[in-house]
Design a protein around this motif. Structure first.
Motif, PDB file in Angstrom:
ATOM      1  N   LEU A  57      -6.224  -0.784   8.870  1.00  0.00           N
ATOM      2  CA  LEU A  57      -4.887  -1.087   9.489  1.00  0.00           C
ATOM      3  C   LEU A  57      -4.590   0.055  10.394  1.00  0.00           C
ATOM      4  O   LEU A  57      -3.850  -0.087  11.538  1.00  0.00           O
ATOM      5  CB  LEU A  57      -3.659  -1.392   8.540  1.00  0.00           C
ATOM      6  CG  LEU A  57      -2.430  -1.757   9.173  1.00  0.00           C
ATOM      7  CD1 LEU A  57      -2.580  -2.939   9.855  1.00  0.00           C
ATOM      8  CD2 LEU A  57      -1.234  -1.800   7.951  1.00  0.00           C
ATOM      9  N   GLN A  69       0.424  -6.099  16.375  1.00  0.00           N
ATOM     10  CA  GLN A  69       0.885  -6.729  15.451  1.00  0.00           C
ATOM     11  C   GLN A  69       2.419  -6.410  15.343  1.00  0.00           C
ATOM     12  O   GLN A  69       3.070  -7.536  15.060  1.00  0.00           O
ATOM     13  CB  GLN A  69       0.340  -6.307  14.314  1.00  0.00           C
ATOM     14  CG  GLN A  69      -1.064  -6.882  13.935  1.00  0.00           C
ATOM     15  CD  GLN A  69      -1.874  -6.367  12.850  1.00  0.00           C
ATOM     16  OE1 GLN A  69      -1.953  -5.089  12.746  1.00  0.00           O
ATOM     17  NE2 GLN A  69      -2.388  -7.235  12.035  1.00  0.00           N
ATOM     18  N   ASN A  75       5.372  -7.709   5.413  1.00  0.00           N
ATOM     19  CA  ASN A  75       4.767  -8.861   5.081  1.00  0.00           C
ATOM     20  C   ASN A  75       3.801  -9.035   6.327  1.00  0.00           C
ATOM     21  O   ASN A  75       2.639  -9.619   6.261  1.00  0.00           O
ATOM     22  CB  ASN A  75       5.775  -9.979   4.877  1.00  0.00           C
ATOM     23  CG  ASN A  75       6.466  -9.957   3.442  1.00  0.00           C
ATOM     24  OD1 ASN A  75       5.811  -9.355   2.644  1.00  0.00           O
ATOM     25  ND2 ASN A  75       7.517 -10.280   3.335  1.00  0.00           N
ATOM     26  N   HIS A  76       4.184  -9.101   7.390  1.00  0.00           N
ATOM     27  CA  HIS A  76       3.356  -9.270   8.670  1.00  0.00           C
ATOM     28  C   HIS A  76       2.359  -8.374   8.765  1.00  0.00           C
ATOM     29  O   HIS A  76       1.226  -8.733   9.180  1.00  0.00           O
ATOM     30  CB  HIS A  76       4.352  -9.232   9.964  1.00  0.00           C
ATOM     31  CG  HIS A  76       3.904  -9.619  11.061  1.00  0.00           C
ATOM     32  ND1 HIS A  76       3.504 -10.994  11.441  1.00  0.00           N
ATOM     33  CD2 HIS A  76       3.218  -9.134  12.197  1.00  0.00           C
ATOM     34  CE1 HIS A  76       2.823 -11.372  12.523  1.00  0.00           C
ATOM     35  NE2 HIS A  76       2.697  -9.847  13.026  1.00  0.00           N
ATOM     36  N   LYS A 133       0.941  -6.807   6.212  1.00  0.00           N
ATOM     37  CA  LYS A 133       0.389  -6.874   5.035  1.00  0.00           C
ATOM     38  C   LYS A 133       0.066  -5.186   4.404  1.00  0.00           C
ATOM     39  O   LYS A 133      -1.131  -5.143   4.190  1.00  0.00           O
ATOM     40  CB  LYS A 133      -1.050  -7.601   5.064  1.00  0.00           C
ATOM     41  CG  LYS A 133      -0.792  -9.098   5.351  1.00  0.00           C
ATOM     42  CD  LYS A 133      -2.046  -9.858   5.492  1.00  0.00           C
ATOM     43  CE  LYS A 133      -1.821 -11.106   5.530  1.00  0.00           C
ATOM     44  NZ  LYS A 133      -0.945 -11.921   6.484  1.00  0.00           N
ATOM     45  N   THR A 134       0.992  -4.530   4.530  1.00  0.00           N
ATOM     46  CA  THR A 134       0.772  -3.319   4.108  1.00  0.00           C
ATOM     47  C   THR A 134       0.277  -2.927   2.774  1.00  0.00           C
ATOM     48  O   THR A 134      -0.517  -2.182   2.648  1.00  0.00           O
ATOM     49  CB  THR A 134       2.194  -2.188   4.397  1.00  0.00           C
ATOM     50  OG1 THR A 134       3.142  -3.005   3.779  1.00  0.00           O
ATOM     51  CG2 THR A 134       2.691  -2.343   5.833  1.00  0.00           C
ATOM     52  N   ASP A 135       0.835  -3.700   1.875  1.00  0.00           N
ATOM     53  CA  ASP A 135       0.399  -3.683   0.665  1.00  0.00           C
ATOM     54  C   ASP A 135      -1.072  -3.955   0.127  1.00  0.00           C
ATOM     55  O   ASP A 135      -1.956  -3.331  -0.561  1.00  0.00           O
ATOM     56  CB  ASP A 135       1.398  -4.355  -0.469  1.00  0.00           C
ATOM     57  CG  ASP A 135       2.649  -3.756  -0.546  1.00  0.00           C
ATOM     58  OD1 ASP A 135       3.014  -2.757  -0.316  1.00  0.00           O
ATOM     59  OD2 ASP A 135       3.545  -4.562  -1.179  1.00  0.00           O
ATOM     60  N   GLU A 136      -1.150  -5.246   0.919  1.00  0.00           N
ATOM     61  CA  GLU A 136      -2.743  -5.670   0.742  1.00  0.00           C
ATOM     62  C   GLU A 136      -3.762  -4.546   1.364  1.00  0.00           C
ATOM     63  O   GLU A 136      -4.834  -4.443   1.006  1.00  0.00           O
ATOM     64  CB  GLU A 136      -3.024  -7.063   1.437  1.00  0.00           C
ATOM     65  CG  GLU A 136      -2.243  -8.110   0.676  1.00  0.00           C
ATOM     66  CD  GLU A 136      -0.795  -8.164   1.011  1.00  0.00           C
ATOM     67  OE1 GLU A 136      -0.006  -7.508   1.823  1.00  0.00           O
ATOM     68  OE2 GLU A 136      -0.119  -9.343   1.034  1.00  0.00           O
ATOM     69  N   ASN A 137      -3.154  -3.922   2.428  1.00  0.00           N
ATOM     70  CA  ASN A 137      -4.052  -3.148   3.040  1.00  0.00           C
ATOM     71  C   ASN A 137      -4.114  -1.347   2.619  1.00  0.00           C
ATOM     72  O   ASN A 137      -4.512  -0.640   3.029  1.00  0.00           O
ATOM     73  CB  ASN A 137      -3.561  -2.673   4.490  1.00  0.00           C
ATOM     74  CG  ASN A 137      -4.095  -4.234   5.320  1.00  0.00           C
ATOM     75  OD1 ASN A 137      -5.383  -4.617   5.481  1.00  0.00           O
ATOM     76  ND2 ASN A 137      -3.146  -5.000   5.901  1.00  0.00           N
TER      77      ASN A 137
END
Length: 107
Positions: free
Chosen positions: A6, A16, A74-75, A77-81
Motif C-alpha cells: 500500500l 485511492q 476502511n477504503h 484497508k489499512t489494517d488488512e495491509n
C-alpha cells in the motif's frame, strides 16, 4: 525492513484517497498525507486533513473526525495491509492562518 505494498505506490495511494474523498463531503476541504514509519518502526500513513469550518465546530468535530478516519481506514484497508494510520485535523480558517506547507493544497 518489509514495507507494505500500500505504501510503495504513492500515485495509486493518492488515487485511492481521491476515490474516498466524495464519501467525506461536506466535512473535508482537502486531504494531505505522507508515508513512512512511526516511532515504533511500523509502516504508517500520516494524514493531515483540513476540515470545513462547519465540520470543525465543537458540536460536530468528534463525529466528523471519527467518520473520516473510519472511512479512510476502511477504503484503504489499512489494517488488512499492515499499515498504521494517524490523523491530524485542522479547520480551513486555521490552516489558512498558519500557512504550513504540510497543510497546503497539493498539486
Amino acid at each position: 525492513m518489509i514495507v507494505p505494498a500500500l505504501l510503495t505506490n504513492t500515485p495509486q495511494l493518492r488515487d485511492q484517497i481521491r476515490q474516498a474523498t466524495p464519501m467525506l463531503v461536506p466535512d473535508v476541504a482537502r486531504i494531505n498525507f505522507e508515508v513512512g514509519f512511526d516511532a515504533m518502526g511500523f509502516a504508517s500513513i500520516f494524514f493531515n486533513i483540513v476540515l470545513t469550518d462547519e465540520a470543525s465546530r465543537p458540536a460536530r468535530l468528534r463525529h466528523a473526525a471519527q467518520r473520516i478516519a473510519l472511512t479512510l481506514m476502511n477504503h484503504l484497508k489499512t489494517d488488512e495491509n499492515g499499515v498504521h494510520a494517524y490523523f491530524n485535523f485542522r479547520s480551513q480558517s486555521e490552516a489558512a492562518r498558519i500557512n504550513d506547507p504540510a497543510w497546503a493544497e497539493m498539486a
